[in-house]
Design a protein around this motif. Structure first.
Motif, PDB file in Angstrom:
ATOM      1  N   UNK A 237       0.814  -1.213   0.000  1.00  0.00           N
ATOM      2  CA  UNK A 237       0.000   0.000   0.000  1.00  0.00           C
ATOM      3  C   UNK A 237       0.851   1.268   0.000  1.00  0.00           C
ATOM      4  N   UNK A 238       0.486   2.227  -0.833  1.00  0.00           N
ATOM      5  CA  UNK A 238       1.195   3.502  -0.915  1.00  0.00           C
ATOM      6  C   UNK A 238       0.577   4.462   0.089  1.00  0.00           C
ATOM      7  N   UNK A 239       1.174   4.537   1.253  1.00  0.00           N
ATOM      8  CA  UNK A 239       0.636   5.310   2.375  1.00  0.00           C
ATOM      9  C   UNK A 239       1.321   6.671   2.423  1.00  0.00           C
ATOM     10  N   UNK A 240       0.514   7.711   2.486  1.00  0.00           N
ATOM     11  CA  UNK A 240       1.054   9.060   2.650  1.00  0.00           C
ATOM     12  C   UNK A 240       1.344   9.336   4.127  1.00  0.00           C
ATOM     13  N   UNK A 241       2.277  10.264   4.434  1.00  0.00           N
ATOM     14  CA  UNK A 241       2.886  11.208   3.512  1.00  0.00           C
ATOM     15  C   UNK A 241       4.132  10.705   2.803  1.00  0.00           C
ATOM     16  N   UNK A 242       4.611   9.503   3.105  1.00  0.00           N
ATOM     17  CA  UNK A 242       5.883   9.041   2.553  1.00  0.00           C
ATOM     18  C   UNK A 242       5.801   8.615   1.102  1.00  0.00           C
ATOM     19  N   UNK A 243       4.647   8.122   0.660  1.00  0.00           N
ATOM     20  CA  UNK A 243       4.558   7.561  -0.689  1.00  0.00           C
ATOM     21  C   UNK A 243       5.006   8.563  -1.747  1.00  0.00           C
ATOM     22  N   UNK A 244       4.522   9.779  -1.684  1.00  0.00           N
ATOM     23  CA  UNK A 244       4.866  10.782  -2.694  1.00  0.00           C
ATOM     24  C   UNK A 244       6.361  11.084  -2.678  1.00  0.00           C
ATOM     25  N   UNK A 245       6.943  11.183  -1.499  1.00  0.00           N
ATOM     26  CA  UNK A 245       8.379  11.459  -1.394  1.00  0.00           C
ATOM     27  C   UNK A 245       9.205  10.312  -1.972  1.00  0.00           C
ATOM     28  N   UNK A 246       8.798   9.083  -1.688  1.00  0.00           N
ATOM     29  CA  UNK A 246       9.549   7.923  -2.174  1.00  0.00           C
ATOM     30  C   UNK A 246       9.449   7.801  -3.696  1.00  0.00           C
ATOM     31  N   UNK A 247       8.275   8.036  -4.238  1.00  0.00           N
ATOM     32  CA  UNK A 247       8.114   7.974  -5.690  1.00  0.00           C
ATOM     33  C   UNK A 247       8.959   9.045  -6.374  1.00  0.00           C
ATOM     34  N   UNK A 248       9.028  10.233  -5.764  1.00  0.00           N
ATOM     35  CA  UNK A 248       9.855  11.297  -6.329  1.00  0.00           C
ATOM     36  C   UNK A 248      11.337  10.928  -6.283  1.00  0.00           C
ATOM     37  N   UNK A 249      11.764  10.318  -5.173  1.00  0.00           N
ATOM     38  CA  UNK A 249      13.180   9.903  -5.072  1.00  0.00           C
ATOM     39  C   UNK A 249      13.494   8.799  -6.077  1.00  0.00           C
ATOM     40  N   UNK A 250      12.581   7.851  -6.267  1.00  0.00           N
ATOM     41  CA  UNK A 250      12.811   6.754  -7.201  1.00  0.00           C
ATOM     42  C   UNK A 250      12.877   7.234  -8.646  1.00  0.00           C
ATOM     43  N   UNK A 251      12.307   8.399  -8.916  1.00  0.00           N
ATOM     44  CA  UNK A 251      12.311   8.940 -10.271  1.00  0.00           C
ATOM     45  C   UNK A 251      13.575   9.716 -10.598  1.00  0.00           C
ATOM     46  N   UNK A 252      14.442   9.949  -9.616  1.00  0.00           N
ATOM     47  CA  UNK A 252      15.668  10.686  -9.869  1.00  0.00           C
ATOM     48  C   UNK A 252      16.647   9.849 -10.690  1.00  0.00           C
ATOM     49  N   UNK A 253      17.566  10.496 -11.407  1.00  0.00           N
ATOM     50  CA  UNK A 253      18.402   9.787 -12.382  1.00  0.00           C
ATOM     51  C   UNK A 253      19.174   8.586 -11.845  1.00  0.00           C
ATOM     52  N   UNK A 254      19.671   8.647 -10.606  1.00  0.00           N
ATOM     53  CA  UNK A 254      20.486   7.538 -10.108  1.00  0.00           C
ATOM     54  C   UNK A 254      19.666   6.296  -9.773  1.00  0.00           C
ATOM     55  N   UNK A 255      18.338   6.438  -9.651  1.00  0.00           N
ATOM     56  CA  UNK A 255      17.484   5.285  -9.331  1.00  0.00           C
ATOM     57  C   UNK A 255      16.472   4.981 -10.431  1.00  0.00           C
ATOM     58  N   UNK A 256      16.291   5.893 -11.348  1.00  0.00           N
ATOM     59  CA  UNK A 256      15.251   5.743 -12.367  1.00  0.00           C
ATOM     60  C   UNK A 256      15.425   4.439 -13.141  1.00  0.00           C
ATOM     61  N   UNK A 257      14.332   3.677 -13.207  1.00  0.00           N
ATOM     62  CA  UNK A 257      14.357   2.412 -13.937  1.00  0.00           C
ATOM     63  C   UNK A 257      14.845   1.232 -13.125  1.00  0.00           C
ATOM     64  N   UNK A 258      15.375   1.501 -11.918  1.00  0.00           N
ATOM     65  CA  UNK A 258      15.866   0.407 -11.074  1.00  0.00           C
ATOM     66  C   UNK A 258      15.002   0.185  -9.834  1.00  0.00           C
ATOM     67  N   UNK A 259      14.153   1.133  -9.478  1.00  0.00           N
ATOM     68  CA  UNK A 259      13.324   1.043  -8.273  1.00  0.00           C
ATOM     69  C   UNK A 259      11.868   1.252  -8.674  1.00  0.00           C
ATOM     70  N   UNK A 260      10.994   0.353  -8.234  1.00  0.00           N
ATOM     71  CA  UNK A 260       9.574   0.502  -8.563  1.00  0.00           C
ATOM     72  C   UNK A 260       8.715   0.266  -7.330  1.00  0.00           C
ATOM     73  N   UNK A 261       7.588   0.994  -7.277  1.00  0.00           N
ATOM     74  CA  UNK A 261       6.578   0.874  -6.237  1.00  0.00           C
ATOM     75  C   UNK A 261       5.247   0.548  -6.915  1.00  0.00           C
ATOM     76  N   UNK A 262       4.939  -0.734  -7.135  1.00  0.00           N
ATOM     77  CA  UNK A 262       3.719  -1.084  -7.864  1.00  0.00           C
ATOM     78  C   UNK A 262       2.439  -0.930  -7.060  1.00  0.00           C
ATOM     79  N   UNK A 263       2.530  -0.556  -5.778  1.00  0.00           N
ATOM     80  CA  UNK A 263       1.336  -0.466  -4.952  1.00  0.00           C
ATOM     81  C   UNK A 263       0.891  -1.842  -4.490  1.00  0.00           C
ATOM     82  N   UNK A 264      -0.351  -1.911  -4.002  1.00  0.00           N
ATOM     83  CA  UNK A 264      -0.896  -3.188  -3.537  1.00  0.00           C
ATOM     84  C   UNK A 264      -0.999  -4.151  -4.717  1.00  0.00           C
ATOM     85  N   UNK A 265      -0.557  -5.385  -4.514  1.00  0.00           N
ATOM     86  CA  UNK A 265      -0.599  -6.389  -5.577  1.00  0.00           C
ATOM     87  C   UNK A 265      -1.397  -7.597  -5.101  1.00  0.00           C
TER      88      UNK A 265
END
Length: 400
Positions: A237-265
């Motif tokens: 589950x993508x729980x705020x307030x951290x979810x938005x911050x983590x997704x933004x960090x994962x989108x940065x160049x050093x992590x982009x394409x290597x880290x994913x948060x698919x949400x509840x599966x």
């Protein structure tokens, strides 16, 4: 015996471990034909509950409950409300008072089971399940939730704790409740299916968890910046307030394409991820017991975990070996992953050995242990509180 289970605090797809626990426990209790089960759930979630607990003997009741933080508006409000305000006693009491008006009176029930300890229990004979007590600790102190937990323990006719470490914590913090507190360990929430085939992808790390702050994804993402050869999947589950911050960090160049948060599966999707994983990493700062760790053991996957007190206790009582790191140190986490992958076969063998200690535990047996406690309360608590034989076998002196 007529039992009501107050499951309205749990929204499917948002409650992670507590949700999986409740599904399993209801399934186990429904296997006993001597009791009548009625379960209160949130309006609009009944189909999801029935999909997870397809027991025909359960009577379901849907309840509308306002001021939820697990809806889209609630998540947005949670994201922008300061923590000190959101977790204050005044706000928590006000929210709980409004929610409590929607809970139906438990007419005809001999006893009510509350599977989530951070929502206030009602009047009448009751059993409350305590999973962990982090809200009462200085590092995670939440005055509002701490007040609810204290009141629940004081009011409940019986308290059940799920694992040895929080059980010891409960006895230490609430010695006056010792004679009505029992330890009932659970099975692994989502064990590897029979004949599951694993095909590990080198360097693929898995951390199934909600994005609650104490799950400590922030440290894990900084460690991933030091592990350029690894990839990371974090379902949950993508729980705020951290979810938005983590997704933004994962989108940065050093992590982009290597880290994913698919949400509840779904369970099938989770099993597919475990089948592909090379290792499981658990940076959590606090747990009752890590479901991800037990699931990794069932798959025979090596584990790296933080040095949080409950996780170390979990390694001790399962007889497991993991690559342990300082919880808030990204460099230490990265070094632990390097150790793990360099000696993967040894850590994988340790995981398979640890799983053997819990492999025989079933939800039917767990449900039976709970029913013993519920019946004890319904009968007016005659004699000593029933104790789980499995808990005695697992921990020895814990239930003496």
């Amino acid at each position: 015996m007529r039992i009501t289970v107050e499951a309205t605090p749990i929204r499917p797809g948002h409650a992670a471990g507590v949700e999986a626990f409740t599904y399993g426990l209801l399934t186990g209790m429904a296997a006993d034909t001597t009791c009548e089960l009625r379960v209160n759930v949130l309006r609009g979630t009944l189909d999801q509950w029935r999909d997870q607990v397809p027991a025909e003997r359960i009577g379901w009741a849907e309840v509308t409950q306002p001021l939820r933080s697990d809806t889209a508006p609630g998540q947005l409000l949670r994201r922008w409300t300061p923590t000190r305000v959101r977790d204050s006693v005044a706000v928590r009491r006000a929210v709980n008072a409004v929610r409590h008006r929607s809970v139906p009176r438990q007419r005809g029930a001999d006893v009510t089971l509350h599977p989530f300890h951070s929502a206030p229990i009602g009047s009448g004979p009751s059993v409350v399940v305590v999973h962990d007590l982090r809200h009462l600790r200085a590092a995670f102190h939440s005055p509002g939730f701490a007040a609810v937990v204290r009141e629940n323990v004081a009011r409940a006719d019986a308290v059940v704790v799920t694992w040895p470490h929080p059980y010891r914590e409960t006895l230490r913090l609430f010695p006056e409740a010792a004679e009505r507190t029992a330890l009932i360990p659970t099975p692994t929430f989502q064990p590897a299916p029979d004949r599951a085939a694993a095909h590990p992808e080198p360097g693929l790390l898995l951390y199934p968890s909600s994005t609650a702050t104490h799950k400590n994804h922030a440290t894990l993402l900084e460690a991933m910046a030091l592990l350029p050869q690894c990839r990371l999947v974090c379902p949950g589950p993508l729980v705020e307030p951290d979810a938005s911050r983590l997704l933004a960090r994962a989108a940065q160049p050093d992590l982009r394409g290597r880290v994913s948060f698919p949400g509840f599966v779904t369970l099938d999707e989770l099993n597919a991820l475990y089948a592909r994983a090379d290792a499981v990493v658990i940076p959590s700062l606090w747990e009752a017991a890590s479901g991800a760790m037990l699931e990794a053991f069932s798959w025979g996957l090596p584990v790296a975990c933080a040095d949080a007190e409950p996780l170390l206790a979990q390694l001790e009582f399962t007889g497991a070996e993991a690559a342990v790191f300082r919880a808030t140190d990204p460099a230490a986490l990265a070094a632990a992953v390097y150790r793990l992958l360099a000696d993967r076969s040894r850590y994988a063998a340790a995981a398979r050995h640890a799983d053997s200690r819990l492999a025989a535990r079933t939800w039917t047996a767990t449900g039976g242990d709970y029913l013993d406690v519920l019946r004890w309360v319904a009968d007016g608590r005659p004699g000593p509180m029933p104790r789980s034989a499995f808990a005695a076998e697992l921990t020895g002196e814990e239930t003496a």
